[in-house]
Design a protein around this motif. Structure first.
Motif, mmCIF file in Angstrom:
data_model
loop_
_atom_site.group_PDB
_atom_site.id
_atom_site.type_symbol
_atom_site.label_atom_id
_atom_site.label_comp_id
_atom_site.label_asym_id
_atom_site.label_seq_id
_atom_site.Cartn_x
_atom_site.Cartn_y
_atom_site.Cartn_z
ATOM 1 N N ALA A 257 -13.316 49.151 41.964
ATOM 2 C CA ALA A 257 -13.114 49.004 43.407
ATOM 3 C C ALA A 257 -11.717 48.446 43.692
ATOM 4 C CB ALA A 257 -14.190 48.084 43.995
ATOM 5 N N ALA A 258 -11.285 47.474 42.879
ATOM 6 C CA ALA A 258 -9.951 46.896 43.048
ATOM 7 C C ALA A 258 -8.867 47.935 42.776
ATOM 8 C CB ALA A 258 -9.780 45.703 42.107
ATOM 9 N N MET A 259 -9.146 48.825 41.854
ATOM 10 C CA MET A 259 -8.214 49.895 41.510
ATOM 11 C C MET A 259 -7.944 50.773 42.735
ATOM 12 S SD MET A 259 -8.915 52.885 38.685
ATOM 13 C CE MET A 259 -7.753 54.202 38.346
ATOM 14 N N LYS A 260 -9.023 51.136 43.425
ATOM 15 C CA LYS A 260 -8.873 51.988 44.604
ATOM 16 C C LYS A 260 -8.227 51.222 45.761
ATOM 17 C CE LYS A 260 -13.225 53.338 44.526
ATOM 18 N NZ LYS A 260 -14.466 54.071 44.881
ATOM 19 N N GLU A 261 -8.546 49.934 45.882
ATOM 20 C CA GLU A 261 -7.938 49.118 46.934
ATOM 21 C C GLU A 261 -6.437 48.972 46.719
ATOM 22 O OE1 GLU A 261 -9.996 45.424 46.961
ATOM 23 O OE2 GLU A 261 -11.861 46.264 47.752
ATOM 24 N N ALA A 262 -6.022 48.994 45.451
ATOM 25 C CA ALA A 262 -4.596 48.883 45.129
ATOM 26 C C ALA A 262 -3.852 50.200 45.358
ATOM 27 C CB ALA A 262 -4.425 48.426 43.681
ATOM 28 N N GLY A 263 -4.577 51.233 45.765
ATOM 29 C CA GLY A 263 -3.956 52.522 46.037
ATOM 30 C C GLY A 263 -3.715 53.371 44.808
ATOM 31 N N ILE A 264 -4.385 53.024 43.705
ATOM 32 C CA ILE A 264 -4.255 53.808 42.470
ATOM 33 C C ILE A 264 -5.422 54.775 42.385
ATOM 34 C CG2 ILE A 264 -4.212 53.702 39.951
ATOM 35 C CD1 ILE A 264 -2.946 50.952 40.194
ATOM 36 N N CYS A 265 -5.122 56.059 42.366
ATOM 37 C CA CYS A 265 -6.173 57.078 42.369
ATOM 38 C C CYS A 265 -6.779 57.219 40.972
ATOM 39 C CB CYS A 265 -5.593 58.426 42.803
ATOM 40 S SG CYS A 265 -4.962 58.431 44.497
ATOM 41 N N PRO A 266 -8.092 57.108 40.865
ATOM 42 C CA PRO A 266 -8.745 57.298 39.559
ATOM 43 C C PRO A 266 -8.664 58.749 39.117
ATOM 44 C CG PRO A 266 -10.382 57.043 41.297
ATOM 45 C CD PRO A 266 -9.057 56.777 41.924
ATOM 46 N N ASP A 267 -8.679 58.974 37.820
ATOM 47 C CA ASP A 267 -8.672 60.329 37.281
ATOM 48 C C ASP A 267 -9.990 60.582 36.550
ATOM 49 O OD1 ASP A 267 -8.418 58.836 34.988
ATOM 50 O OD2 ASP A 267 -6.405 59.535 34.491
ATOM 51 N N PHE A 268 -10.102 61.713 35.869
ATOM 52 C CA PHE A 268 -11.363 62.036 35.216
ATOM 53 C C PHE A 268 -11.655 61.095 34.053
ATOM 54 C CE2 PHE A 268 -8.282 64.453 32.847
ATOM 55 C CZ PHE A 268 -8.724 64.408 31.536
ATOM 56 N N VAL A 269 -10.602 60.489 33.466
ATOM 57 C CA VAL A 269 -10.824 59.491 32.417
ATOM 58 C C VAL A 269 -11.515 58.270 33.014
ATOM 59 C CG1 VAL A 269 -9.714 57.975 30.730
ATOM 60 C CG2 VAL A 269 -8.841 60.291 31.085
ATOM 61 N N SER A 270 -11.083 57.875 34.210
ATOM 62 C CA SER A 270 -11.708 56.735 34.894
ATOM 63 C C SER A 270 -13.190 57.003 35.116
ATOM 64 C CB SER A 270 -11.030 56.494 36.248
ATOM 65 O OG SER A 270 -9.630 56.463 36.144
ATOM 66 N N TYR A 271 -13.503 58.174 35.663
ATOM 67 C CA TYR A 271 -14.902 58.487 35.990
ATOM 68 C C TYR A 271 -15.742 58.676 34.731
ATOM 69 C CZ TYR A 271 -13.952 58.872 40.980
ATOM 70 O OH TYR A 271 -13.620 58.576 42.283
ATOM 71 N N ASN A 272 -15.186 59.305 33.724
ATOM 72 C CA ASN A 272 -15.950 59.466 32.476
ATOM 73 C C ASN A 272 -16.284 58.112 31.855
ATOM 74 O OD1 ASN A 272 -16.046 62.222 32.621
ATOM 75 N ND2 ASN A 272 -14.499 62.600 31.066
ATOM 76 N N THR A 273 -15.328 57.183 31.943
ATOM 77 C CA THR A 273 -15.576 55.829 31.431
ATOM 78 C C THR A 273 -16.685 55.151 32.218
ATOM 79 O OG1 THR A 273 -13.257 55.620 30.756
ATOM 80 C CG2 THR A 273 -14.516 53.583 30.981
ATOM 81 N N LEU A 274 -16.627 55.265 33.531
ATOM 82 C CA LEU A 274 -17.647 54.653 34.385
ATOM 83 C C LEU A 274 -19.022 55.250 34.119
ATOM 84 C CD1 LEU A 274 -15.569 54.661 37.687
ATOM 85 C CD2 LEU A 274 -16.330 52.605 36.485
#
Length: 397
Positions: A257-274
């Protein structure tokens, strides 16, 4: 009493400045070997007592405070051999590397540190393998002071470090408790590596996480906000993976959530990890939430994404959801693997659905190898490209 050697006069008057690094000067104090020390020097040219004082970040202290009371350094003979070749950098590198290898072999890492100090003051940097040799020896002795200095020398000399260098650095801090010292080092390393500071700090965080030093890895991550290098998507992906692997899933969600608030767009690596971390703790609802968010954000799920969720739902007994996801995967033209087929077949049998299991078994057996995903399909080009961006090319030291 023996007169001070020409070498120590050189070191005493040698000055070195570097805009992005700390003052590396060593102040040499008076200390001369006793007759017994001289005798031992003849039998082992890499063992002789000298008192050196290390001026590190403005604090004077004995450079060997963590070693035994009998400090091990190097003889004038060895050092004079090095000094004699300083006008020929290549020859100096060779003879210095040979001596470093011998000193590390007998466990005289303080002697190696003294030699590296001399070369640094002469602005002579060795091959990466030489620094890695000393770094590995310092790691075995859990000597972070020495590891930090050698790591910075290595970073300044070649700027491209292999994974082993970062691992040895992290291991050397395993028994330390001075986090202020660690934070100071990270700041200095990021400045030396500028403008690639973010990449270096990312790999330091990864190394500390892989060595089980989760607290320190997160401290380094938090400090990045005060450095010239800002966290990027790879930084956050690394932290998400560290938290997910140790089961701290709630913290992982908060970091995302903090990542998105900081304006950094998640990629497929982010979602696969989650997704992978959520399924490991049995939170399958969050798996579907992230899959939906992933697709709505225009990020295409891959074979890893579907394999993780399909297997999770199948094992939980929700075979209908697993089959639904399997159909969606094929609809997206993502080739299923034999592993995925076998997972579905085994889970169907457990649920007593033998007929349906037989159907998928026949479908798997009738599929040609070209229609099935192989080991290489779990690492698509897009994924490799992303990982390569996180590590400098030619990173083998």
């Amino acid at each position: 009493m023996r007169a001070p050697s020409r070498l120590f006069k050189v070191i005493l008057h040698c000055k070195v400045t570097r805009a992005t690094a700390v003052d590396y000067n060593l102040i040499c104090g008076q200390s001369f070997a006793s007759q017994s020390s001289i005798a031992s020097k003849k039998t082992n040219p890499y063992r002789v007592s000298h008192f050196l004082v290390n001026k590190f970040n403005g604090n004077s202290q004995l450079i060997g405070t963590k070693a035994s009371s009998c400090e091990e350094y190097i003889t004038d003979e060895v050092l004079n051999q090095v000094l004699a070749t300083t006008e020929d950098p290549e020859a100096c590198k060779k003879i210095s590397s040979d001596h470093l290898h011998k000193m590390c072999k007998v466990g005289n890492i303080r002697g190696a540190a003294t030699l590296l100090q001399l070369l640094r003051d002469k602005k002579i940097f060795l091959w990466p393998s030489s620094y890695n040799l000393v770094l590995a020896a310092a790691s075995e002795k859990a000597d972070f002071d020495l590891s930090a200095q050698v790591f910075k020398d290595l970073l300044a000399s070649c700027r491209i470090l292999c994974a082993t260098s970062y691992t040895n650095l992290a291991r050397s801090f395993a028994k330390e408790t001075d986090c202020i010292q660690l934070m100071r080092f990270v700041k200095e390393a990021s400045e030396i590596a500028y403008p690639s500071g973010t990449t270096v700090v990312n790999r330091i965080i990864l190394a500390f996480g892989e060595c089980g030093q989760i607290k320190n890895a997160l401290l380094i991550f938090d400090q990045m906000k005060t450095l010239q290098c800002a966290p990027d998507v790879i930084t956050y992906n690394t932290v998400l993976d560290i938290l997910g692997k140790c089961g701290r899933v709630d913290e992982m969600h908060h970091k995302f959530a903090a990542m998105k608030e900081a304006g950094i767009c998640p990629d497929f690596v982010s979602y696969n990890t989650l997704i992978n971390s959520s399924r490991k703790v049995g939170n399958l609802e969050m798996c579907l939430v992230y899959l939906k968010e992933m697709c709505e954000g225009g990020i295409k799920p891959d074979l890893l994404t579907f394999t993780a969720i399909i297997e999770a739902f199948g094992r939980s007994g929700n075979i209908d959801e697993a089959l639904k996801l399997f159909a969606e995967m094929k609809q997206r033209k993502i080739k299923p693997s034999m592993q995925t087929y076998r997972s579905i077949i085994n889970n169907l049998k457990k649920m007593g659905k033998e007929v349906l299991a037989m159907k998928y078994a026949e479908e798997m057996n009738s599929s040609s190898l070209s229609n099935l995903a192989g080991p290489g399909d779990f690492k698509p080009k897009e994924r490799l490209s992303r990982n390569q961006k996180s590590r400098p090319l030619g990173g083998n030291c």
